[in-house]
Design a protein around this motif. Structure first.
Motif, PDB file in Angstrom:
ATOM      1  N   PRO A 193      20.501  10.275  -4.502  1.00 14.41           N
ATOM      2  CA  PRO A 193      20.874  10.953  -3.261  1.00 14.41           C
ATOM      3  C   PRO A 193      19.889  12.065  -2.912  1.00 14.41           C
ATOM      4  O   PRO A 193      19.457  12.826  -3.775  1.00 14.41           O
ATOM      5  CB  PRO A 193      22.260  11.519  -3.570  1.00 14.41           C
ATOM      6  N   THR A 194      19.528  12.127  -1.635  1.00 12.33           N
ATOM      7  CA  THR A 194      18.591  13.136  -1.144  1.00 12.33           C
ATOM      8  C   THR A 194      19.241  13.842   0.040  1.00 12.33           C
ATOM      9  O   THR A 194      19.052  13.453   1.194  1.00 12.33           O
ATOM     10  CB  THR A 194      17.260  12.479  -0.721  1.00 12.33           C
ATOM     11  N   PRO A 195      20.055  14.867  -0.208  1.00 11.78           N
ATOM     12  CA  PRO A 195      20.747  15.542   0.897  1.00 11.78           C
ATOM     13  C   PRO A 195      19.788  16.358   1.751  1.00 11.78           C
ATOM     14  O   PRO A 195      19.025  17.169   1.232  1.00 11.78           O
ATOM     15  CB  PRO A 195      21.758  16.440   0.179  1.00 11.78           C
ATOM     16  N   LEU A 196      19.837  16.104   3.060  1.00 11.98           N
ATOM     17  CA  LEU A 196      18.968  16.801   4.006  1.00 11.98           C
ATOM     18  C   LEU A 196      19.722  17.032   5.313  1.00 11.98           C
ATOM     19  O   LEU A 196      20.527  16.188   5.721  1.00 11.98           O
ATOM     20  CB  LEU A 196      17.713  15.963   4.317  1.00 11.98           C
ATOM     21  N   PRO A 197      19.468  18.144   6.016  1.00 13.18           N
ATOM     22  CA  PRO A 197      20.044  18.334   7.343  1.00 13.18           C
ATOM     23  C   PRO A 197      19.464  17.332   8.331  1.00 13.18           C
ATOM     24  O   PRO A 197      18.352  16.820   8.142  1.00 13.18           O
ATOM     25  CB  PRO A 197      19.656  19.774   7.706  1.00 13.18           C
ATOM     26  N   TRP A 198      20.222  17.074   9.389  1.00 19.79           N
ATOM     27  CA  TRP A 198      19.846  16.040  10.354  1.00 19.79           C
ATOM     28  C   TRP A 198      18.448  16.250  10.935  1.00 19.79           C
ATOM     29  O   TRP A 198      17.688  15.287  11.104  1.00 19.79           O
ATOM     30  CB  TRP A 198      20.880  15.993  11.478  1.00 19.79           C
ATOM     31  N   ALA A 199      18.090  17.470  11.232  1.00 15.00           N
ATOM     32  CA  ALA A 199      16.806  17.741  11.888  1.00 15.00           C
ATOM     33  C   ALA A 199      15.609  17.322  11.040  1.00 15.00           C
ATOM     34  O   ALA A 199      14.506  17.143  11.570  1.00 15.00           O
ATOM     35  CB  ALA A 199      16.700  19.224  12.225  1.00 15.00           C
ATOM     36  N   GLU A 200      15.803  17.155   9.736  1.00 15.21           N
ATOM     37  CA  GLU A 200      14.686  16.829   8.848  1.00 15.21           C
ATOM     38  C   GLU A 200      14.604  15.342   8.474  1.00 15.21           C
ATOM     39  O   GLU A 200      13.672  14.934   7.780  1.00 15.21           O
ATOM     40  CB  GLU A 200      14.817  17.654   7.555  1.00 15.21           C
ATOM     41  N   VAL A 201      15.551  14.535   8.959  1.00 16.29           N
ATOM     42  CA  VAL A 201      15.657  13.161   8.458  1.00 16.29           C
ATOM     43  C   VAL A 201      14.487  12.293   8.883  1.00 16.29           C
ATOM     44  O   VAL A 201      13.875  11.593   8.053  1.00 16.29           O
ATOM     45  CB  VAL A 201      16.989  12.521   8.890  1.00 16.29           C
ATOM     46  N   TYR A 202      14.124  12.293  10.159  1.00 20.53           N
ATOM     47  CA  TYR A 202      13.057  11.415  10.639  1.00 20.53           C
ATOM     48  C   TYR A 202      11.760  11.682   9.880  1.00 20.53           C
ATOM     49  O   TYR A 202      11.097  10.747   9.399  1.00 20.53           O
ATOM     50  CB  TYR A 202      12.848  11.610  12.147  1.00 20.53           C
ATOM     51  N   THR A 203      11.403  12.950   9.750  1.00 22.27           N
ATOM     52  CA  THR A 203      10.164  13.302   9.052  1.00 22.27           C
ATOM     53  C   THR A 203      10.233  12.907   7.585  1.00 22.27           C
ATOM     54  O   THR A 203       9.233  12.442   7.006  1.00 22.27           O
ATOM     55  CB  THR A 203       9.895  14.810   9.185  1.00 22.27           C
ATOM     56  N   ALA A 204      11.399  13.083   6.963  1.00 26.57           N
ATOM     57  CA  ALA A 204      11.553  12.712   5.553  1.00 26.57           C
ATOM     58  C   ALA A 204      11.351  11.215   5.358  1.00 26.57           C
ATOM     59  O   ALA A 204      10.714  10.785   4.379  1.00 26.57           O
ATOM     60  CB  ALA A 204      12.936  13.125   5.054  1.00 26.57           C
ATOM     61  N   LEU A 205      11.853  10.409   6.276  1.00 30.07           N
ATOM     62  CA  LEU A 205      11.660   8.963   6.193  1.00 30.07           C
ATOM     63  C   LEU A 205      10.213   8.592   6.490  1.00 30.07           C
ATOM     64  O   LEU A 205       9.636   7.691   5.869  1.00 30.07           O
ATOM     65  CB  LEU A 205      12.595   8.253   7.175  1.00 30.07           C
ATOM     66  N   GLN A 206       9.618   9.283   7.431  1.00 24.49           N
ATOM     67  CA  GLN A 206       8.238   9.007   7.831  1.00 24.49           C
ATOM     68  C   GLN A 206       7.248   9.330   6.726  1.00 24.49           C
ATOM     69  O   GLN A 206       6.269   8.595   6.503  1.00 24.49           O
ATOM     70  CB  GLN A 206       7.912   9.822   9.091  1.00 24.49           C
ATOM     71  N   THR A 207       7.506  10.401   5.990  1.00 26.13           N
ATOM     72  CA  THR A 207       6.567  10.863   4.961  1.00 26.13           C
ATOM     73  C   THR A 207       6.894  10.343   3.566  1.00 26.13           C
ATOM     74  O   THR A 207       6.126  10.566   2.630  1.00 26.13           O
ATOM     75  CB  THR A 207       6.548  12.399   4.911  1.00 26.13           C
ATOM     76  N   GLY A 208       8.031   9.664   3.427  1.00 29.11           N
ATOM     77  CA  GLY A 208       8.399   9.120   2.129  1.00 29.11           C
ATOM     78  C   GLY A 208       9.163  10.077   1.235  1.00 29.11           C
ATOM     79  O   GLY A 208       9.393   9.768   0.060  1.00 29.11           O
ATOM     80  N   VAL A 209       9.548  11.231   1.759  1.00 32.50           N
ATOM     81  CA  VAL A 209      10.411  12.131   0.982  1.00 32.50           C
ATOM     82  C   VAL A 209      11.706  11.400   0.625  1.00 32.50           C
ATOM     83  O   VAL A 209      12.262  11.569  -0.458  1.00 32.50           O
ATOM     84  CB  VAL A 209      10.700  13.420   1.771  1.00 32.50           C
ATOM     85  N   ALA A 210      12.180  10.586   1.545  1.00 29.27           N
ATOM     86  CA  ALA A 210      13.320   9.699   1.294  1.00 29.27           C
ATOM     87  C   ALA A 210      12.896   8.271   1.602  1.00 29.27           C
ATOM     88  O   ALA A 210      12.123   8.028   2.535  1.00 29.27           O
ATOM     89  CB  ALA A 210      14.511  10.096   2.156  1.00 29.27           C
ATOM     90  N   ASP A 211      13.390   7.319   0.792  1.00 28.07           N
ATOM     91  CA  ASP A 211      13.096   5.901   1.038  1.00 28.07           C
ATOM     92  C   ASP A 211      13.974   5.333   2.139  1.00 28.07           C
ATOM     93  O   ASP A 211      13.569   4.397   2.847  1.00 28.07           O
ATOM     94  CB  ASP A 211      13.336   5.077  -0.231  1.00 28.07           C
ATOM     95  N   GLY A 212      15.172   5.863   2.266  1.00 31.07           N
ATOM     96  CA  GLY A 212      16.112   5.315   3.232  1.00 31.07           C
ATOM     97  C   GLY A 212      17.197   6.305   3.579  1.00 31.07           C
ATOM     98  O   GLY A 212      17.185   7.468   3.164  1.00 31.07           O
TER      99      GLY A 212
END
Length: 345
Positions: A193-212
Motif C-alpha cells: 500500500p502506498t497512501p497518497l493524497p489525491w493531488a499527488e496520484v497522477y504524478t506518482a503513477l507517471q513517475t513510478g512512485v506507485a505501480d497502480g
C-alpha cells in the motif's frame, strides 16, 4: 482541532476575495473533482445544488463553487468547514477518515453484491445511513447533507501486468487513500500500500512512485489515468462513500425557509450525482474511453472469491483492533442492512 497553516489560510482568503457577492447568504461549496457536471458526480451535485438554491431563493442565497481541490486537500477543507471558514464540502472517504475514522466500515471487501443494493444502503435515508449519519454528526459536529457512493465499484489499474488473480498483486505498489482499511486490503492481497493524497496520484503513477491505484471507472476516466496506466482490471472489490457536509452552526443559523430549501436541494442534488455516476459508467466517457488506451480484463467470480477470502478477515480484524466494539457494531449494522436490501431484488 489543529491550527491551520498561515499559508493555507492566506490562499483560502485570497480565493474568497476573488468572488464578490451581494446575496443575503453565501454558501461556499468545495469538492475535489472537475466542475463539469458531465465529468463527475460531485460536479453534478454542486451544479444542481447551485441552480436550485439560487433560483428557488430568488437570489437571496448565492452558492460559490470551488472544484478541483482549489481550497486544499480533502481533510484540510473539512477542517475549514468545521472551523466555519468554508460553509460546505463534498468529501471522499479518505478525507472524512481524518475526522471520523468509522467511515472505514464501508471498506469490507465484496460486501455489496451489486450497485442496486449499494444505492439502497449508502444513502442518509436508509436505516443504516440514518444510524451512520447520526453517529458522524455527533462525533464531528458537522451537518451531513448527503451520503453517496464515490462513483461505483473500485477497479485496479497498474503499469505492470493484468491482475487476474491474487498472485498478480504480489509486490505491486498500489496507491490508496489515507485509509487504514484500504491499506489492509492491499497488504492482505500481497501488495504494497502506498497512501497518497489525491493531488499527488497522477504524478506518482507517471513517475513510478506507485505501480497502480484503485478507484471507480468514472474517477479513473476523468483523472486521465489511462495516460499513465496500461492495465485496467475490473474486480468490484469495494465501494466507498462520498459525504457532503455543512458547518452545523451555519446551518442552524439559517432561517427555517432557507434550511428547508437547503434540505430538499441537497437531496435532489445527491440523487443527481448518483445518476450521473451510472450515466458516466455506461457512456462513451466511461469504460469504452478507457479501453481505447488500456488493456481491460474482468476478474471472474471464482477469483473474486479468493480476493474476498484474503481481504475480508484482514479488514474486519483492523476495524476491531482500531475502533473496538463501536467499530464492530457499526460494521455489523452495515452488513445486516446489506442482507436486508438483498431481498429487494
Amino acid at each position: 482541532m489543529k491550527m491551520m497553516k498561515p499559508l493555507a489560510l492566506g490562499l483560502t482568503a485570497a480565493a474568497f476575495a476573488a468572488q464578490a457577492f451581494a446575496a443575503d447568504v453565501t454558501i461556499r461549496l468545495a469538492h475535489l473533482n472537475p466542475e463539469d457536471p458531465f465529468q463527475s458526480h460531485s460536479g453534478a451535485m454542486a451544479a444542481v445544488f447551485k441552480s436550485l438554491v439560487e433560483s428557488s431563493s430568488n437570489g437571496a442565497i448565492e452558492v460559490q463553487l470551488f472544484p478541483n481541490g482549489q481550497l486544499g486537500k480533502d481533510d484540510e477543507v473539512i477542517e475549514q468547514v468545521r472551523a466555519g471558514i468554508v460553509e460546505s464540502v463534498i468529501s471522499s472517504a479518505g478525507g472524512v477518515a481524518a475526522h471520523y475514522p468509522l467511515v472505514g466500515v464501508f471498506d469490507i471487501p465484496f460486501a455489496f453484491p451489486n450497485i442496486g443494493v449499494a444505492s439502497r444502503v449508502m444513502t442518509k435515508d436508509s436505516a443504516f445511513g440514518a444510524k451512520f449519519v447520526a453517529d458522524m454528526e455527533g462525533a464531528t459536529g458537522l451537518k451531513v447533507l448527503g451520503l453517496i457512493d464515490s462513483g461505483g465499484f473500485f477497479a485496479f489499474t497498474n503499469s505492470k501486468q493484468p491482475i487476474t488473480s491474487v498472485e498478480d498483486m504480489a509486490g505491486m505498489r498500489i496507491r490508496t487513500m489515507t485509509l487504514p482499511t484500504h491499506e489492509a486490503i492491499i497488504s492482505s492481497l500481497g501488495g504494497q500500500p502506498t497512501p497518497l493524497p489525491w493531488a499527488e496520484v497522477y504524478t506518482a503513477l507517471q513517475t513510478g512512485v506507485a505501480d497502480g491505484q484503485m478507484n471507480p471507472v468514472p474517477i479513473i476516466a476523468f483523472a486521465k489515468f489511462d495516460e499513465v496506466q496500461k492495465y485496467l482490471s475490473i474486480t468490484n472489490h469495494v465501494i466507498t462513500p462520498y459525504i457532503w457536509t455543512m458547518n452545523a452552526d451555519f446551518y442552524a443559523g439559517l432561517s427555517d425557509e432557507h434550511r428547508t430549501l437547503i434540505n430538499w436541494a441537497s437531496e435532489v442534488a445527491t440523487e443527481s450525482g448518483r445518476a450521473m455516476s451510472r450515466i458516466i459508467e455506461a457512456s462513451e466517457n466511461g469504460l469504452p474511453k478507457l479501453a481505447e488506451k488500456m488493456e481491460v480484463n474482468v476478474v471472474p467470480p471464482l477469483e473474486q472469491a479468493k480476493f474476498a477470502e484474503a481481504a475480508q478477515p484482514a479488514v474486519r480484524a483492523l476495524i476491531e483492533a482500531q475502533y473496538g466494539a463501536a467499530g464492530l457494531e457499526m460494521l455489523d449494522a452495515l452488513l445486516s442492512s446489506i442482507e436486508v436490501e438483498k431481498g429487494a431484488f
